[in-house]
Write an enzyme that holds these catalytic residues in place. Sequence first.
Site, mmCIF file in Angstrom:
data_model
loop_
_atom_site.group_PDB
_atom_site.id
_atom_site.type_symbol
_atom_site.label_atom_id
_atom_site.label_comp_id
_atom_site.label_asym_id
_atom_site.label_seq_id
_atom_site.Cartn_x
_atom_site.Cartn_y
_atom_site.Cartn_z
ATOM 1 N N GLU A 48 -33.317 19.174 39.922
ATOM 2 C CA GLU A 48 -33.373 20.616 40.158
ATOM 3 C C GLU A 48 -33.054 21.298 38.832
ATOM 4 O O GLU A 48 -31.931 21.217 38.339
ATOM 5 C CB GLU A 48 -32.353 20.990 41.234
ATOM 6 C CG GLU A 48 -32.365 22.445 41.642
ATOM 7 C CD GLU A 48 -31.271 22.741 42.662
ATOM 8 O OE1 GLU A 48 -30.713 23.865 42.590
ATOM 9 O OE2 GLU A 48 -30.962 21.881 43.501
ATOM 10 N N ASP A 59 -24.064 31.528 42.228
ATOM 11 C CA ASP A 59 -23.428 30.491 41.420
ATOM 12 C C ASP A 59 -22.013 30.871 41.017
ATOM 13 O O ASP A 59 -21.706 32.040 40.745
ATOM 14 C CB ASP A 59 -24.261 30.226 40.165
ATOM 15 C CG ASP A 59 -25.609 29.608 40.499
ATOM 16 O OD1 ASP A 59 -25.609 28.609 41.238
ATOM 17 O OD2 ASP A 59 -26.642 30.137 40.048
ATOM 18 N N TYR A 171 -31.998 23.384 52.384
ATOM 19 C CA TYR A 171 -30.771 23.338 51.585
ATOM 20 C C TYR A 171 -29.616 23.772 52.483
ATOM 21 O O TYR A 171 -29.508 24.932 52.864
ATOM 22 C CB TYR A 171 -30.921 24.281 50.386
ATOM 23 C CG TYR A 171 -29.883 24.162 49.303
ATOM 24 C CD1 TYR A 171 -28.527 24.158 49.570
ATOM 25 C CD2 TYR A 171 -30.280 24.091 47.968
ATOM 26 C CE1 TYR A 171 -27.588 24.062 48.559
ATOM 27 C CE2 TYR A 171 -29.355 24.005 46.935
ATOM 28 C CZ TYR A 171 -28.007 23.991 47.239
ATOM 29 O OH TYR A 171 -27.083 23.908 46.230
#
Length: 259
Positions: A48, A59, A171
């Site tokens: 990824e 993040d 995911y």
Amino acid sequence: MKLSTKFDELRSRNEAALLAYVCAGDPDIASTPAIVDALIKGGADIIELGLPFSDPVADGPTIQEASERALKAGMDPDRYFELVASLDVDVPLVCMTYYNLVFQRGLDKFVTDCVNSGISGLIIPDLPAEESEGLAAACSTNGIDLIFLIAPVTTDERIKMILGKSSGFVYIVSRLGVTGARSDVTDATSQILSRVKTDIPKAVGFGISTGEQASKVVAAGADGIIVGSAFVDIIASGDNVNERLEQLAHDIKSRCKAE
């Protein structure tokens, strides 16, 4: 290589996939190919590659700092696709980035650039599935998997909707919050895995950094383990980077065998 091909191959061997995240261009553009090679040599099944954005809202500090380093090193969408196209790898590549960069480049152009550079899938964490029609159409036309996130607080109704729009893998966010290495694997991970009922591979990320954690998540039903911050921390240290990346990938992959 298509993501479905890799997951099918691993399932036939009773293995979960190791998906390794790194930010393209961190610490500099020239270093990325060797970093990717080290992860694959260590056992990573899917890479990824983050396309850095100035406001990476999903993040934590580790990957935010990696994005900043990559941007300062000159990484941008043009250089990103040139870099990806130059990689000589035999594993699927997934682009993780934010919707602003996709929208500014143009949905069709961005997806075409993915195809031409060898990218198999897209993760856009700030694009809700409900608003993905345009990008989903471009991905479907070009054979690119569009991968969505499911979190512990996602309702059953919304899970069903997301699964209807997903391909490649889904995911699974292991916990609330942002990306970053953690010292434990919470009960929420097992609970959300049991709630996501699908034949689409389920890959778990956010917080996994050790082989022991990977083993627990695989035992809970994951088809894949996503590791990012632990690898990015090694890159940030600048100390025997490729050797340590290979070793950590090996340690985690060795625990990805389903019982």
